[in-house]
Design a protein around this motif. Structure first.
Motif, PDB file in Angstrom:
ATOM      1  N   GLU A  47       0.792  -1.229  -0.113  1.00 14.53           N
ATOM      2  CA  GLU A  47       0.039  -0.097  -0.036  1.00 14.53           C
ATOM      3  C   GLU A  47       0.906   1.123   0.065  1.00 14.53           C
ATOM      4  N   PHE A  48       1.903   1.387   0.822  1.00 14.95           N
ATOM      5  CA  PHE A  48       2.726   2.368   0.862  1.00 14.95           C
ATOM      6  C   PHE A  48       3.524   2.523  -0.432  1.00 14.95           C
ATOM      7  N   VAL A  49       3.874   1.591  -1.072  1.00 18.22           N
ATOM      8  CA  VAL A  49       4.592   1.601  -2.575  1.00 18.22           C
ATOM      9  C   VAL A  49       3.783   2.166  -3.617  1.00 18.22           C
ATOM     10  N   LEU A  50       2.442   1.559  -3.662  1.00 20.91           N
ATOM     11  CA  LEU A  50       1.485   2.001  -4.475  1.00 20.91           C
ATOM     12  C   LEU A  50       1.116   3.611  -4.586  1.00 20.91           C
ATOM     13  N   GLY A  51       0.953   3.863  -3.073  1.00 19.61           N
ATOM     14  CA  GLY A  51       0.662   5.194  -3.001  1.00 19.61           C
ATOM     15  C   GLY A  51       1.730   6.193  -3.361  1.00 19.61           C
ATOM     16  N   PHE A  52       2.875   5.910  -3.200  1.00 18.27           N
ATOM     17  CA  PHE A  52       4.038   6.525  -3.646  1.00 18.27           C
ATOM     18  C   PHE A  52       4.042   6.679  -4.999  1.00 18.27           C
ATOM     19  N   VAL A  53       3.709   5.618  -5.945  1.00 20.05           N
ATOM     20  CA  VAL A  53       3.873   5.599  -7.157  1.00 20.05           C
ATOM     21  C   VAL A  53       2.535   6.481  -7.773  1.00 20.05           C
ATOM     22  N   ALA A  54       1.288   6.372  -7.136  1.00 19.70           N
ATOM     23  CA  ALA A  54       0.194   6.934  -7.566  1.00 19.70           C
ATOM     24  C   ALA A  54       0.275   8.536  -7.541  1.00 19.70           C
ATOM     25  N   ARG A  55       1.158   8.886  -6.524  1.00 21.05           N
ATOM     26  CA  ARG A  55       1.166  10.439  -6.539  1.00 21.05           C
ATOM     27  C   ARG A  55       2.257  10.997  -7.459  1.00 21.05           C
ATOM     28  N   ARG A  56       3.063  10.106  -8.245  1.00 21.19           N
ATOM     29  CA  ARG A  56       4.319  10.492  -8.923  1.00 21.19           C
ATOM     30  C   ARG A  56       4.253  10.241 -10.463  1.00 21.19           C
ATOM     31  N   VAL A  57       3.104   9.615 -11.080  1.00 25.19           N
ATOM     32  CA  VAL A  57       3.098   9.115 -12.472  1.00 25.19           C
ATOM     33  C   VAL A  57       2.521  10.273 -13.343  1.00 25.19           C
ATOM     34  N   GLY A  58       2.504  11.648 -12.850  1.00 22.26           N
ATOM     35  CA  GLY A  58       1.965  12.566 -13.749  1.00 22.26           C
ATOM     36  C   GLY A  58       2.900  12.579 -14.904  1.00 22.26           C
ATOM     37  N   THR A  59       3.973  12.416 -14.932  1.00 22.75           N
ATOM     38  CA  THR A  59       4.947  12.648 -16.044  1.00 22.75           C
ATOM     39  C   THR A  59       5.132  11.678 -16.975  1.00 22.75           C
ATOM     40  N   ASP A  60       4.478  10.528 -16.857  1.00 21.91           N
ATOM     41  CA  ASP A  60       4.641   9.156 -17.550  1.00 21.91           C
ATOM     42  C   ASP A  60       3.049   8.749 -17.909  1.00 21.91           C
ATOM     43  N   PRO A  61       3.075   8.050 -19.218  1.00 18.63           N
ATOM     44  CA  PRO A  61       1.641   7.734 -19.466  1.00 18.63           C
ATOM     45  C   PRO A  61       1.290   6.518 -18.685  1.00 18.63           C
ATOM     46  N   VAL A  62       1.160   6.576 -17.444  1.00 20.39           N
ATOM     47  CA  VAL A  62       0.724   5.563 -16.526  1.00 20.39           C
ATOM     48  C   VAL A  62      -0.526   5.948 -15.765  1.00 20.39           C
ATOM     49  N   VAL A  63      -1.563   5.210 -15.737  1.00 15.59           N
ATOM     50  CA  VAL A  63      -2.726   5.367 -15.006  1.00 15.59           C
ATOM     51  C   VAL A  63      -2.817   4.417 -13.647  1.00 15.59           C
ATOM     52  N   VAL A  64      -2.997   4.901 -12.446  1.00 17.97           N
ATOM     53  CA  VAL A  64      -3.270   3.853 -11.187  1.00 17.97           C
ATOM     54  C   VAL A  64      -4.676   4.052 -10.772  1.00 17.97           C
ATOM     55  N   LEU A  65      -5.370   2.898 -10.998  1.00 20.73           N
ATOM     56  CA  LEU A  65      -6.575   2.750 -10.581  1.00 20.73           C
ATOM     57  C   LEU A  65      -6.864   2.051  -9.195  1.00 20.73           C
ATOM     58  N   VAL A  66      -7.383   2.742  -8.262  1.00 20.47           N
ATOM     59  CA  VAL A  66      -7.586   1.911  -6.792  1.00 20.47           C
ATOM     60  C   VAL A  66      -8.755   1.841  -6.277  1.00 20.47           C
ATOM     61  N   ALA A  67      -9.403   0.698  -5.942  1.00 19.05           N
ATOM     62  CA  ALA A  67     -10.701   0.565  -5.275  1.00 19.05           C
ATOM     63  C   ALA A  67     -10.471   0.033  -4.208  1.00 19.05           C
ATOM     64  N   GLY A  68     -11.143   1.006  -3.294  1.00 24.43           N
ATOM     65  CA  GLY A  68     -11.349   0.548  -1.786  1.00 24.43           C
ATOM     66  C   GLY A  68     -12.556   1.098  -1.182  1.00 24.43           C
ATOM     67  N   HIS A  69     -12.713   0.640   0.214  1.00 25.93           N
ATOM     68  CA  HIS A  69     -14.043   1.085   0.949  1.00 25.93           C
ATOM     69  C   HIS A  69     -13.902   2.515   1.239  1.00 25.93           C
ATOM     70  N   ASP A  70     -12.748   3.021   1.637  1.00 24.24           N
ATOM     71  CA  ASP A  70     -12.631   4.460   2.356  1.00 24.24           C
ATOM     72  C   ASP A  70     -12.230   5.490   1.203  1.00 24.24           C
ATOM     73  N   ALA A  71     -12.674   6.849   1.427  1.00 24.73           N
ATOM     74  CA  ALA A  71     -12.130   7.751   0.869  1.00 24.73           C
ATOM     75  C   ALA A  71     -10.675   8.272   1.203  1.00 24.73           C
ATOM     76  N   PRO A  72      -9.909   8.691   0.168  1.00 24.68           N
ATOM     77  CA  PRO A  72      -8.336   9.052   0.447  1.00 24.68           C
ATOM     78  C   PRO A  72      -8.261  10.084   1.341  1.00 24.68           C
ATOM     79  N   ALA A  73      -8.668  10.036   2.606  1.00 29.49           N
ATOM     80  CA  ALA A  73      -8.529  11.171   3.381  1.00 29.49           C
ATOM     81  C   ALA A  73      -7.113  11.166   4.097  1.00 29.49           C
ATOM     82  N   GLY A  74      -6.536  10.262   4.405  1.00 27.00           N
ATOM     83  CA  GLY A  74      -5.260  10.227   4.833  1.00 27.00           C
ATOM     84  C   GLY A  74      -4.445   8.813   4.687  1.00 27.00           C
ATOM     85  N   GLY A  75      -3.346   8.531   5.392  1.00 21.92           N
ATOM     86  CA  GLY A  75      -2.670   7.424   5.053  1.00 21.92           C
ATOM     87  C   GLY A  75      -1.949   7.279   3.750  1.00 21.92           C
TER      88      GLY A  75
END
Length: 919
Positions: free
Chosen positions: A148-176
């Protein structure tokens, strides 16, 4: 989760698909992005991911759907994600490659999480050089912390590459780990989209059943798929929870912090009608500095505020409660009971929820707290469950059945009544349910069986008032079935009863419910109207059916009484009685010219009756809407409503309903100029043995029947109906009957026409039924025009047209306006057809147009309401003025297609009953 193939069909997810598509389109242009799809279990996140993946074949997919058993294994999710591209790790810098190889080898004590995250980002960027990359993470709440830590790190940094990260979960990403990643809430389906899903998932359901399922499912697709049909528990504000939905919510609860989980279970255990103060007090955890509300806000399960918290929908409440462990539920109920005043309804309810075995003391306390309306159902059911004595359980279940019926749930009422009858003897269940078995049969079963059941149940009661109430239901059954023998049998049963506080009720009841053809029962409408208001206050069940009230001329006092019933039933939330009252008031409002109010009442009553399962009430509402459609010229709606009504009324042998549907169809046919077809329908209303024969409906439809008989050249049928009207006038003196009898004589006896028209219009109170009064003016105006008394005719026709316009009675308005054109000066010269055309009168032009349209003299006469001889006379004049010799020559002039002010629309060809085609 599907990764390839055709896109999965989705309903109602256009907004969510558009949001994801926008991110994908940016990646196609070289700018990546990430979204966290969040929402309650079963809301459709996986289906959305499947759809997007299948709809994006130009992306290289990498997916992970972690297993719950591996959520404690470091980098388990990352291992699943990277195994397909393991061979490319060698292209990374040495330190990054070593970090990833260590992860895949299970060496979790090697490189730190940050270096691993950088290595994953580098690998994914390299993979996206030749083809955009789609990373799909479903059930993210199951991920191990390191992945979860690694994929969160990646999701926040793919803006300069043609990469899309779609995550499905129960809670809104308010923290963590997902903090900073754009959220996309997957909301419940709108009702129309939920209805589409239900129709596809449960083929064969009708409209009311679909509506019922939509209400129960709360827009949750999984809940909608798993709902049993029919939904028996909806009356108690709960819904059955399917196994997959229960499992999903159980997993959701396990991932929540203990204080938050306890609070959500507390919410689910709380009564739907209260416990708010208790919930607000429980929103703060003893060990937490911040309210538990803050911990649960982002779960998607709650709405409201900390002071008034609520679960999103009953389906969420039911799913959470079903998913909680028995000990969690009991603890929640103990907490709620302790916080509520002793002896209060909530306190007793929650105490009862902690009891395992029979406890008559608690059952008795529950019964003492029963509210009115549908809210009584779950309390009485629980009291029955805790009853040690079968007789007490029977009484409580029977009371619950009555509450369910009046609360608008016939399905639940039938089930509870069957349970009650299975425990002890039927007499006890009959008394406790107030004879509900026969009432349910009356609502949607056979009228004859309903009458037998109700008549049999009357003997179970000693209370005269209860006997009178059931007797009234039996009278309705016998009257609707047009069974004078059943009505007479019931009146005989009631003859020996007295009703406290209303000694004169039963004689009056015997008078208006007695056979319509019985001359021995004579009473004036004024005499009956004097006691109407008193009856409505003391024994409202004895009020006559609306057609009976109309035929007796009791429109106004009956309308006042039924309007009072509507207000009372709304105030008491008595859904079933309200639907019945709305059906009654719709018919009365139609007669009074309040067509808009009538349509609203009938539509509301129909929706309620279909939801309840009360077919008899639904049919009455459909017939009101069908009458309005016929009067407005909407033949298609008339047929649609009549087909549905007759399909269900036939097996029930409900002749009152069938007769009204035939009347509506006859009205529509008459308005369309199809007199023969209209008469075929209307003549059935007094045909002995026919399924649509009903004497009261036949009386109310008299004017339509007589006019159709006159235009169809079958006056003997009209005279028979006129004789019945005269007999009814002698029996009742009802003003509407006198008014209609005068009109009948005017139509059937030409020498007495003017005297009869004037007598009809002079009947006191005739204008209180605006449509009928305007129709009389129209008929009189037509007669005056044929007598060439244009000024007198204009006065009547103008008044008629004004009323028809105000009511929206299009066919009658068009008929009045045609007559108004006929009393104007001859049509202007029309040089396109020849100088002779200009010499035609308006009536000659109309006859010529219809003759050119290949109609016979009889058909033309029926359409224009003139005799065959008059048609021949006009055609002779037309041929002479135009210099023509035949109808073929007339058709060649093109007159049938002309659209000047004197033209008409050629009606549908009527069946030929004569071979005469001459002048």
């Amino acid at each position: 989760m599907r990764a390839t193939g055709a896109p999965a069909p989705l309903v109602g997810r256009q907004a969510e698909i558009a949001a994801v598509t926008e991110v994908l389109d940016r990646a196609r242009r070289g700018t990546g992005g990430a979204l966290v799809l969040w929402g309650e279990p079963g809301i459709g996140k996986t289906a959305l991911l499947d759809h997007v993946t299948a709809a994006s074949p130009d992306f290289a997919p990498l997916a992970v759907q972690p297993a719950r058993c591996e959520s404690g294994t470091p980098f388990a999710g990352l291992d699943t994600l990277l195994r397909p591209v393991e061979h490319l790790i060698a292209t990374l810098p040495v330190s990054q490659a070593a970090a990833l190889r260590g992860v895949l080898a299970g060496e979790v004590t090697g490189a730190g999480r940050s270096l691993t995250a950088v290595a994953v980002l580098s690998l994914l960027s390299a993979l996206a050089v030749d083809r955009p990359l789609l990373i799909v993470v479903d059930d993210a709440h199951r991920l191990d912390a390191e992945t979860e830590f690694v994929l969160g790190f990646v999701a926040r940094r793919v803006g300069t590459d043609p990469v899309v990260v779609l995550v499905a979960g129960h809670d809104a990403p308010a923290g963590g780990s997902w903090e900073g990643v754009d959220p996309l809430a997957v909301s419940p389906l709108a009702d129309d989209h939920a209805a589409q899903l239900v129709a596809a998932a449960h083929p064969g359901l009708d409209g009311p059943e679909i509506t019922r399922a939509v209400k129960a499912g709360g827009g949750n697709p999984l809940a909608l798929h798993e709902l049993p049909i029919p939904i028996d528990d909806l009356a108690a504000d709960t819904v059955p929870v399917g196994p997959r939905l229960r499992k999903a919510f159980a997993e959701r609860l396990q991932t929540m912090p203990t204080p938050a989980r306890e609070f959500v279970v507390l919410m689910a255990a709380a009564r739907a009608d209260g416990d708010q103060l208790t919930l607000a007090r429980s929103a703060r955890s003893r060990d937490a500095e911040e309210p538990v509300w803050e911990e649960t806000t982002w779960s998607g399960l709650l709405t409201g505020t900390p002071d008034r918290p609520a679960l999103r929908h009953p389906v969420v409440r039911a799913a959470v409660y079903a998913s909680a462990s028995p000990s969690e539920r009991r603890n929640a109920h103990r907490t709620l009971a302790a916080a509520l005043p002793p002896g209060s309804r909530g306190h007793v309810w929650h105490r009862a929820a902690t009891v395992h075995d029979a406890d008559e003391e608690i059952a008795g306390l529950l019964e003492q707290t029963v509210p009115s309306g549908a809210g009584a159902v779950p309390i009485l059911r629980r009291a029955a469950e805790l009853s040690a004595d079968p007789a007490a359980a029977t009484r409580r279940l029977a009371r619950a059945a009555v509450a369910a019926w009046h609360g608008g749930d016939a399905t639940m009422a039938r089930r509870l009544l069957a349970d009650a009858r299975s425990l002890t003897d039927e007499v006890l269940a009959t008394r406790a349910s107030r004879g509900l078995r026969g009432v349910l049969e009356l609502a949607e079963g056979s009228l004859e069986r309903a009458h037998r059941s109700i008549s049999r149940d009357i003997a179970a009661f000693d209370d005269p008032r209860m006997r009178v109430e059931l007797g009234a239901a039996a009278l309705h059954a016998g009257w609707s079935a047009a069974r004078d023998d059943l009505v007479g049998e019931t009146l005989t049963r009631l003859a020996g009863l007295t009703t406290p506080g209303l000694p004169d009720v039963l004689p009056i009841v015997r008078t208006w419910w007695g056979p319509a053809t019985d001359p021995a029962r004579a009473a004036s409408s004024a005499e009956l109207g004097d006691v109407m208001a008193h009856i409505s206050r003391v024994e409202s069940q004895l009020l006559p059916a609306s057609p009976l009230g109309l035929v007796w001329g009791l429109d106004e006092p009956l309308a006042d009484a039924v309007h009072a019933l509507v207000r009372r039933h709304r105030r008491h939330a008595d859904g079933t009685s309200l639907a019945a009252a709305l059906a009654r008031i719709a018919r009365l409002d139609i007669a009074a010219g309040r067509w808009g109010a009538a349509e609203d009442a009938a539509a509301e009553g129909l929706a309620s009756a279909e939801r309840i399962g009360a077919e008899h009430i639904a049919a009455e509402c459909r017939n009101c809407l069908g009458w309005l459609a016929a009067a407005r010229g909407d033949g298609r709606s008339v047929d649609h409503l009549a087909v549905r009504t007759l399909q269900l009324a036939g097996p029930r042998r409900d002749r009152a309903v069938s007769a009204s549907a035939h009347w509506n169809r006859g009205m529509a046919a008459l308005a369309a100029g199809r007199a023969d077809a209209a008469l075929d329908l209307l003549a059935r209303l007094d045909e002995h043995g026919h399924e649509a024969a009903h004497p009261v409906v036949a009386l109310l439809a008299s004017l339509d029947t007589i006019e159709a008989a006159v235009h169809a050249r079958r006056p003997e049928i009209g005279r028979r109906r006129a004789e019945a009207l005269d007999a009814w006038v002698r029996r009742t003196g009802a003003h509407w009957a006198r008014f209609t009898a005068h009109l009948a004589r005017a139509l059937l006896d030409e020498p007495a026409a003017e005297r009869s028209y004037r007598a009809a219009l002079d009947v006191p109170g005739a204008s209180r039924r605006p449509f009928d009064h305007a129709r009389a003016r129209l008929l009189y105006g037509e007669w005056l025009r044929r007598q060439r008394r244009r000024r007198d005719a204009r006065q009547q026709l103008d008044a008629a047209a004004e009323t028809f316009h105000a009511l929206g009675a299009r066919p009658m308005l068009e008929r009045a306006r045609r007559e108004q054109r006929l009393i104007m000066a001859p049509a202007r010269r029309d040089t396109a057809v020849g100088t002779g055309m200009a010499t035609l009168t308006a009536q000659e032009r109309r006859v010529a147009q219809l003759a050119a349209g290949d109609l016979t003299n009889r058909e033309i006469g029926a359409h224009l309401r003139i005799s065959d001889r008059t048609v021949g006379h006009h055609l002779s004049n037309v041929f002479a003025k135009l210099g023509l010799c035949s109808r073929r020559d007339l058709a060649a002039t093109g007159i049938s297609g002309r659209s000047d002010s004197g033209s008409v629309t050629t009606p549908h060809r009527l069946p030929c009953t004569s071979s005469s085609e001459g002048i």
